[in-house]
Design a protein around this motif. Structure first.
Motif, short mmCIF file in Angstrom:
data_model
loop_
_atom_site.label_atom_id
_atom_site.label_comp_id
_atom_site.label_asym_id
_atom_site.label_seq_id
_atom_site.Cartn_x
_atom_site.Cartn_y
_atom_site.Cartn_z
N ALA A 194 -6.65 -1.64 2.35
CA ALA A 194 -5.74 -0.54 2.04
C ALA A 194 -4.97 -0.82 0.76
O ALA A 194 -4.77 0.06 -0.08
N SER A 195 -4.56 -2.06 0.57
CA SER A 195 -3.79 -2.43 -0.61
C SER A 195 -4.61 -2.26 -1.89
O SER A 195 -4.05 -2.06 -2.96
N GLY A 196 -5.95 -2.32 -1.77
CA GLY A 196 -6.80 -2.19 -2.94
C GLY A 196 -7.62 -0.92 -2.97
O GLY A 196 -8.58 -0.82 -3.74
N ASP A 198 -4.15 2.32 -2.64
CA ASP A 198 -3.72 1.15 -3.41
C ASP A 198 -2.21 1.20 -3.70
O ASP A 198 -1.71 2.20 -4.22
N GLY A 199 -1.51 0.11 -3.40
CA GLY A 199 -0.08 0.06 -3.66
C GLY A 199 0.28 0.15 -5.13
O GLY A 199 1.40 0.51 -5.48
N GLY A 200 -0.70 -0.15 -6.03
CA GLY A 200 -0.43 -0.06 -7.45
C GLY A 200 -0.13 1.33 -7.94
O GLY A 200 0.38 1.51 -9.05
N LEU A 201 -0.41 2.35 -7.12
CA LEU A 201 -0.05 3.72 -7.49
C LEU A 201 1.46 3.88 -7.60
O LEU A 201 1.96 4.73 -8.36
N VAL A 202 2.21 3.08 -6.83
CA VAL A 202 3.67 3.15 -6.85
C VAL A 202 4.25 2.00 -7.66
O VAL A 202 5.06 2.18 -8.56
N SER A 203 3.84 0.79 -7.33
CA SER A 203 4.28 -0.39 -8.06
C SER A 203 3.17 -1.44 -7.96
O SER A 203 2.75 -1.80 -6.86
N ASN A 204 2.74 -1.93 -9.11
CA ASN A 204 1.61 -2.84 -9.14
C ASN A 204 2.00 -4.31 -9.04
O ASN A 204 1.16 -5.18 -9.15
N ALA A 237 0.86 -1.18 0.00
CA ALA A 237 0.00 0.00 0.00
C ALA A 237 0.90 1.23 0.00
O ALA A 237 2.12 1.14 0.18
N VAL A 238 0.29 2.41 -0.21
CA VAL A 238 1.06 3.65 -0.21
C VAL A 238 0.43 4.63 0.78
O VAL A 238 -0.79 4.79 0.84
N ASN A 239 1.28 5.27 1.58
CA ASN A 239 0.82 6.26 2.55
C ASN A 239 0.38 7.52 1.80
O ASN A 239 1.15 8.09 1.02
N VAL A 240 -0.86 7.94 2.00
CA VAL A 240 -1.42 9.05 1.24
C VAL A 240 -0.65 10.35 1.48
O VAL A 240 -0.42 11.14 0.55
N GLU A 241 -0.23 10.60 2.71
CA GLU A 241 0.39 11.87 3.05
C GLU A 241 1.88 11.90 2.76
O GLU A 241 2.41 12.92 2.31
N THR A 242 2.59 10.80 3.00
CA THR A 242 4.03 10.79 2.76
C THR A 242 4.40 10.30 1.37
O THR A 242 5.49 10.59 0.87
N GLY A 243 3.48 9.56 0.74
CA GLY A 243 3.79 8.98 -0.56
C GLY A 243 4.69 7.77 -0.48
O GLY A 243 5.12 7.23 -1.51
N ASN A 244 5.00 7.32 0.73
CA ASN A 244 5.90 6.19 0.91
C ASN A 244 5.19 4.87 0.66
O ASN A 244 4.05 4.66 1.10
#
Length: 387
Positions: A194-196, A214-220, A169-176
């Motif tokens: 969260a992952s989806g 969704d973690g796919g925003l960074v790497s799917n 998943a990706v943290n909305v505020e940090t982008g991590n």
């Protein structure tokens, strides 16, 4: 390979599952073939719909996993989708044109009415809701998914069982980018959701005061997590992708959107594999060099530093990719009809059975590089053959 046969000669069997919405039934078909071959994974990692499939697999005993996957996919299949309109498509247009029309109607139904046990549309438009609220930042309510996960997944088993689970998943505020992993976290339905949580359709999920998308925003694809950040072990990986990075040049605007999704969500899996293969070759070359050094030279600080990088671990990567049919367009990831679900499931099953018919997939690589990569399905345009 039958369940009675011995385990493949690897320390870890890993299953990595990409995100792709309704296409995820392909992964369930792949898993059915692996289960029938007696290949129980030691580690399952997923993104988005891949994390849901992964949770169902890890959160059930091996003998119940395929049944639970079938139950989940049967529940979220829209009875109002393609099945209700397939006859309309056949009357209006025959062949692929009829199927394309029926798929578009099915996808529009899911977008308008939601998907049973997965998500439902909000009553009020997001721009009319109070700023900062979940209702103001998403078009759909994913509360039904929480109950569905509790129905099909035993989270006590996930957190106490022998199989490792990782969901990105990706943290909305940090982008991590973060992986919720059973080696570091106690996982619940919220971690899978969260992952989806793909915006702007789905709301961010709050976990311990932080919000995740969704973690796919960074790497799917979770392949890199297994290869780069996992412990160095002899590993057999089944990488199951729902998007193909390579494809034909689009002919119309619908093709453009479909191709955009394929490029974006494939997350350059082949490139990641090639990069890992290059690192793996260097590890083996350095390990061989250190082995040949005289004893006094092995004790030098530079040799010791290199030894920490080098080893003789081996990897087999069996790559299975869903190849879209010509009638599938840009809505294929939210076209939740029973007919398409069965098509995707059967495609995954066939591809996995075909892959397992090659005994070298389950054997340690015999080359000096310590890595073998397989893709026995029909190649995309310009794709190299298995190596």
């Amino acid at each position: 390979m039958s369940p009675e046969k011995r385990r493949p000669p690897f320390e870890c069997v890993a299953l990595t599952l990409q995100g792709g919405g309704a296409l995820g039934a392909y992964q369930a078909g792949v898993y059915q073939a692996l289960a029938e071959a007696g290949l129980d994974p030691d580690w399952v990692a997923g993104i988005s719909i891949g994390s849901i499939n992964a949770a169902i697999i890890v959160g059930n005993p091996p003998e119940a996993r395929v049944e639970k996957l079938r139950g989940f996919w049967a529940q979220i299949t829209s009875a109002l989708g393609l099945d209700a309109f397939s006859s309309l498509g056949r009357y209006m247009m025959v062949g692929e044109e009829g199927r394309r029309l029926a798929d578009q109607v099915s996808a529009a139904t899911a977008a308008t009415l939601g998907v049973n046990g997965f998500f439902r549309p909000r009553m009020m438009p997001a721009f009319l809701e109070p700023p900062g609220s979940a209702t103001a930042t998403s078009f759909y309510d994913t509360t039904p998914l929480h109950a569905t996960l509790e129905r099909f997944v035993d989270f006590d088993r996930i957190n106490a069982g022998p199989t490792r689970l990782s969901v990105g998943a990706v943290n909305v505020e940090t982008g991590n980018f973060i992986y919720f992993d059973t080696t570091t976290h106690k996982l619940g339905p919220e971690h899978i959701m969260a992952s989806g949580a793909l915006p702007p359709g789905f709301p961010a999920i709050e976990i311990d005061g932080q919000h995740y998308w969704d973690g796919g925003l960074v790497s799917n694809t979770p392949l890199q997590w297994v290869l780069k950040f996992g412990p160095r072990r002899d590993t057999l990986v089944f990488e199951v992708d729902l998007w193909s990075a390579r494809g034909r040049f689009p002919r119309n605007i619908i093709d453009v959107e479909a191709r955009r999704k394929e490029i974006q969500y494939s997350s350059r899996t082949r490139d990641n594999i090639d990069r890992f293969a290059d690192v793996q070759r260097r590890r083996h070359a350095i390990a061989k060099l250190i082995d040949d050094l005289p004893e006094d030279m092995r004790a030098r600080p530079d040799a010791v530093a290199l030894k920490e990088f080098a080893d003789h671990k081996v990897y087999n990567i069996a790559h299975l990719i869903y190849r879209s049919k010509s009638y599938e367009g840009d809505t294929k990831d939210y076209e939740f009809s029973a007919r398409s679900m069965h098509d995707h499931w059967n495609a995954g099953y066939r591809d996995a059975v075909m892959t397992l018919e090659h005994p070298e997939v389950l054997e340690r690589p015999k080359n000096l590089d310590g890595i073998a990569i397989f893709d026995f399905a029909m190649p995309d345009p310009g794709v190299d053959r298995p190596r």
